[in-house]
Design a protein around this motif. Sequence first.
Motif, PDB file in Angstrom:
ATOM      1  N   ILE A 193       0.824  -1.209   0.000  1.00  0.00           N
ATOM      2  CA  ILE A 193       0.000   0.000   0.000  1.00  0.00           C
ATOM      3  C   ILE A 193       0.860   1.262   0.000  1.00  0.00           C
ATOM      4  O   ILE A 193       0.344   2.366   0.072  1.00  0.00           O
ATOM      5  CB  ILE A 193      -0.987   0.021   1.180  1.00  0.00           C
ATOM      6  N   GLY A 194       2.174   1.108  -0.070  1.00  0.00           N
ATOM      7  CA  GLY A 194       3.068   2.258  -0.141  1.00  0.00           C
ATOM      8  C   GLY A 194       3.128   3.073   1.123  1.00  0.00           C
ATOM      9  O   GLY A 194       3.407   4.273   1.070  1.00  0.00           O
ATOM     10  N   CYS A 195       2.905   2.453   2.266  1.00  0.00           N
ATOM     11  CA  CYS A 195       2.891   3.196   3.531  1.00  0.00           C
ATOM     12  C   CYS A 195       4.278   3.684   3.936  1.00  0.00           C
ATOM     13  O   CYS A 195       4.416   4.639   4.693  1.00  0.00           O
ATOM     14  CB  CYS A 195       2.286   2.350   4.640  1.00  0.00           C
ATOM     15  N   GLY A 196       5.332   3.014   3.441  1.00  0.00           N
ATOM     16  CA  GLY A 196       6.691   3.435   3.731  1.00  0.00           C
ATOM     17  C   GLY A 196       7.238   2.991   5.076  1.00  0.00           C
ATOM     18  O   GLY A 196       8.338   3.377   5.460  1.00  0.00           O
ATOM     19  N   ARG A 197       6.503   2.180   5.798  1.00  0.00           N
ATOM     20  CA  ARG A 197       6.979   1.735   7.113  1.00  0.00           C
ATOM     21  C   ARG A 197       8.270   0.938   7.001  1.00  0.00           C
ATOM     22  O   ARG A 197       9.182   1.113   7.799  1.00  0.00           O
ATOM     23  CB  ARG A 197       5.906   0.921   7.820  1.00  0.00           C
ATOM     24  N   CYS A 198       8.360   0.055   6.008  1.00  0.00           N
ATOM     25  CA  CYS A 198       9.580  -0.739   5.839  1.00  0.00           C
ATOM     26  C   CYS A 198      10.756   0.167   5.477  1.00  0.00           C
ATOM     27  O   CYS A 198      11.867  -0.015   5.955  1.00  0.00           O
ATOM     28  CB  CYS A 198       9.397  -1.841   4.805  1.00  0.00           C
ATOM     29  N   TYR A 199      10.499   1.176   4.657  1.00  0.00           N
ATOM     30  CA  TYR A 199      11.531   2.130   4.266  1.00  0.00           C
ATOM     31  C   TYR A 199      12.065   2.875   5.493  1.00  0.00           C
ATOM     32  O   TYR A 199      13.273   3.051   5.659  1.00  0.00           O
ATOM     33  CB  TYR A 199      10.946   3.122   3.256  1.00  0.00           C
ATOM     34  N   LYS A 200      11.148   3.287   6.353  1.00  0.00           N
ATOM     35  CA  LYS A 200      11.528   4.068   7.536  1.00  0.00           C
ATOM     36  C   LYS A 200      12.297   3.250   8.566  1.00  0.00           C
ATOM     37  O   LYS A 200      13.195   3.762   9.221  1.00  0.00           O
ATOM     38  CB  LYS A 200      10.284   4.666   8.193  1.00  0.00           C
ATOM     39  N   VAL A 201      11.967   1.978   8.706  1.00  0.00           N
ATOM     40  CA  VAL A 201      12.592   1.153   9.737  1.00  0.00           C
ATOM     41  C   VAL A 201      13.886   0.493   9.273  1.00  0.00           C
ATOM     42  O   VAL A 201      14.716   0.095  10.088  1.00  0.00           O
ATOM     43  CB  VAL A 201      11.594   0.100  10.276  1.00  0.00           C
ATOM     44  N   CYS A 202      14.107   0.419   7.971  1.00  0.00           N
ATOM     45  CA  CYS A 202      15.294  -0.263   7.435  1.00  0.00           C
ATOM     46  C   CYS A 202      16.553   0.569   7.677  1.00  0.00           C
ATOM     47  O   CYS A 202      16.637   1.718   7.237  1.00  0.00           O
ATOM     48  CB  CYS A 202      15.119  -0.532   5.945  1.00  0.00           C
ATOM     49  N   PRO A 203      17.558  -0.023   8.338  1.00  0.00           N
ATOM     50  CA  PRO A 203      18.787   0.724   8.614  1.00  0.00           C
ATOM     51  C   PRO A 203      19.777   0.719   7.448  1.00  0.00           C
ATOM     52  O   PRO A 203      20.841   1.316   7.539  1.00  0.00           O
ATOM     53  CB  PRO A 203      19.380  -0.023   9.814  1.00  0.00           C
ATOM     54  N   ARG A 204      19.432   0.053   6.330  1.00  0.00           N
ATOM     55  CA  ARG A 204      20.412  -0.161   5.256  1.00  0.00           C
ATOM     56  C   ARG A 204      19.996   0.329   3.873  1.00  0.00           C
ATOM     57  O   ARG A 204      20.603  -0.039   2.888  1.00  0.00           O
ATOM     58  CB  ARG A 204      20.744  -1.653   5.175  1.00  0.00           C
ATOM     59  N   ASP A 205      18.950   1.121   3.747  1.00  0.00           N
ATOM     60  CA  ASP A 205      18.557   1.674   2.454  1.00  0.00           C
ATOM     61  C   ASP A 205      18.242   0.576   1.430  1.00  0.00           C
ATOM     62  O   ASP A 205      18.641   0.649   0.272  1.00  0.00           O
ATOM     63  CB  ASP A 205      19.641   2.613   1.928  1.00  0.00           C
ATOM     64  N   VAL A 206      17.500  -0.450   1.866  1.00  0.00           N
ATOM     65  CA  VAL A 206      17.169  -1.583   1.012  1.00  0.00           C
ATOM     66  C   VAL A 206      15.953  -1.283   0.116  1.00  0.00           C
ATOM     67  O   VAL A 206      15.841  -1.837  -0.957  1.00  0.00           O
ATOM     68  CB  VAL A 206      16.907  -2.847   1.868  1.00  0.00           C
ATOM     69  N   PHE A 207      15.087  -0.363   0.536  1.00  0.00           N
ATOM     70  CA  PHE A 207      13.826  -0.118  -0.163  1.00  0.00           C
ATOM     71  C   PHE A 207      13.784   1.250  -0.832  1.00  0.00           C
ATOM     72  O   PHE A 207      14.506   2.167  -0.464  1.00  0.00           O
ATOM     73  CB  PHE A 207      12.649  -0.224   0.822  1.00  0.00           C
ATOM     74  N   ASP A 208      12.859   1.375  -1.791  1.00  0.00           N
ATOM     75  CA  ASP A 208      12.624   2.643  -2.464  1.00  0.00           C
ATOM     76  C   ASP A 208      11.139   2.727  -2.797  1.00  0.00           C
ATOM     77  O   ASP A 208      10.489   1.714  -3.078  1.00  0.00           O
ATOM     78  CB  ASP A 208      13.455   2.730  -3.742  1.00  0.00           C
ATOM     79  N   LEU A 209      10.593   3.934  -2.771  1.00  0.00           N
ATOM     80  CA  LEU A 209       9.198   4.168  -3.111  1.00  0.00           C
ATOM     81  C   LEU A 209       9.112   4.517  -4.600  1.00  0.00           C
ATOM     82  O   LEU A 209       9.795   5.427  -5.062  1.00  0.00           O
ATOM     83  CB  LEU A 209       8.645   5.316  -2.260  1.00  0.00           C
ATOM     84  N   VAL A 210       8.316   3.764  -5.348  1.00  0.00           N
ATOM     85  CA  VAL A 210       8.206   3.950  -6.797  1.00  0.00           C
ATOM     86  C   VAL A 210       6.732   3.967  -7.225  1.00  0.00           C
ATOM     87  O   VAL A 210       5.859   3.528  -6.483  1.00  0.00           O
ATOM     88  CB  VAL A 210       8.947   2.834  -7.575  1.00  0.00           C
ATOM     89  N   GLU A 211       6.487   4.457  -8.420  1.00  0.00           N
ATOM     90  CA  GLU A 211       5.140   4.455  -8.977  1.00  0.00           C
ATOM     91  C   GLU A 211       4.835   3.107  -9.611  1.00  0.00           C
ATOM     92  O   GLU A 211       5.701   2.469 -10.187  1.00  0.00           O
ATOM     93  CB  GLU A 211       5.001   5.539 -10.044  1.00  0.00           C
ATOM     94  N   ARG A 212       3.571   2.687  -9.491  1.00  0.00           N
ATOM     95  CA  ARG A 212       3.095   1.469 -10.151  1.00  0.00           C
ATOM     96  C   ARG A 212       1.743   1.775 -10.762  1.00  0.00           C
ATOM     97  O   ARG A 212       0.873   2.361 -10.117  1.00  0.00           O
ATOM     98  CB  ARG A 212       2.954   0.321  -9.153  1.00  0.00           C
ATOM     99  N   GLU A 213       1.557   1.391 -12.009  1.00  0.00           N
ATOM    100  CA  GLU A 213       0.267   1.595 -12.665  1.00  0.00           C
ATOM    101  C   GLU A 213      -0.769   0.646 -12.075  1.00  0.00           C
ATOM    102  O   GLU A 213      -0.466  -0.503 -11.757  1.00  0.00           O
ATOM    103  CB  GLU A 213       0.383   1.371 -14.168  1.00  0.00           C
ATOM    104  N   ILE A 214      -1.983   1.131 -11.948  1.00  0.00           N
ATOM    105  CA  ILE A 214      -3.075   0.323 -11.418  1.00  0.00           C
ATOM    106  C   ILE A 214      -3.671  -0.510 -12.551  1.00  0.00           C
ATOM    107  O   ILE A 214      -4.006   0.011 -13.612  1.00  0.00           O
ATOM    108  CB  ILE A 214      -4.172   1.207 -10.795  1.00  0.00           C
ATOM    109  N   ASP A 215      -3.805  -1.803 -12.307  1.00  0.00           N
ATOM    110  CA  ASP A 215      -4.462  -2.675 -13.268  1.00  0.00           C
ATOM    111  C   ASP A 215      -5.967  -2.423 -13.223  1.00  0.00           C
ATOM    112  O   ASP A 215      -6.535  -2.160 -12.164  1.00  0.00           O
ATOM    113  CB  ASP A 215      -4.204  -4.148 -12.937  1.00  0.00           C
ATOM    114  N   GLU A 216      -6.616  -2.523 -14.353  1.00  0.00           N
ATOM    115  CA  GLU A 216      -8.070  -2.321 -14.404  1.00  0.00           C
ATOM    116  C   GLU A 216      -8.818  -3.354 -13.562  1.00  0.00           C
ATOM    117  O   GLU A 216      -9.894  -3.080 -13.045  1.00  0.00           O
ATOM    118  CB  GLU A 216      -8.551  -2.384 -15.851  1.00  0.00           C
ATOM    119  N   ASP A 217      -8.240  -4.540 -13.417  1.00  0.00           N
ATOM    120  CA  ASP A 217      -8.885  -5.620 -12.666  1.00  0.00           C
ATOM    121  C   ASP A 217      -8.618  -5.544 -11.172  1.00  0.00           C
ATOM    122  O   ASP A 217      -9.116  -6.369 -10.420  1.00  0.00           O
ATOM    123  CB  ASP A 217      -8.404  -6.974 -13.186  1.00  0.00           C
ATOM    124  N   ASP A 218      -7.837  -4.566 -10.725  1.00  0.00           N
ATOM    125  CA  ASP A 218      -7.436  -4.476  -9.329  1.00  0.00           C
ATOM    126  C   ASP A 218      -8.498  -3.725  -8.526  1.00  0.00           C
ATOM    127  O   ASP A 218      -8.548  -2.501  -8.525  1.00  0.00           O
ATOM    128  CB  ASP A 218      -6.080  -3.776  -9.216  1.00  0.00           C
TER     129      ASP A 218
END
Length: 101
Positions: A30-55
């Motif tokens: 859901i892009g909440c960023g919690r994993c990004y904030k808690v990670c001490p090693r810069d493992v994650f990044d927030l990126v755009e993803r297109e929404i599928d019509e079936d989603d």
Amino acid sequence: MSDVKYMGLTRDGNSWEPQFVTELDQGSCIGCGRCYKVCPRDVFDLVEREIDEDDDAYDDYDDDVVMVMELKNAGDCIGCSACSTVCPKNCHTHTSASSMA
């Protein structure tokens, strides 16, 4: 006995083995960023993803794009599993250090 080199000890002497993040399910993220904030090693990044019509999960969104996390530097993961501890959607898959050898 070969697994011993991948094991560590906690401060009180209990055995501990790193669990490295190996996958992230962007379909559940859901892009909440919690994993990004808690990670001490810069493992994650927030990126755009297109929404599928079936989603159906994004029916209330006006945009065609949502923000989700991705693995940016998976090789920098130290195996602490903090990311999966804070993730409300269980998006992360981890693999034990001994399994990756």
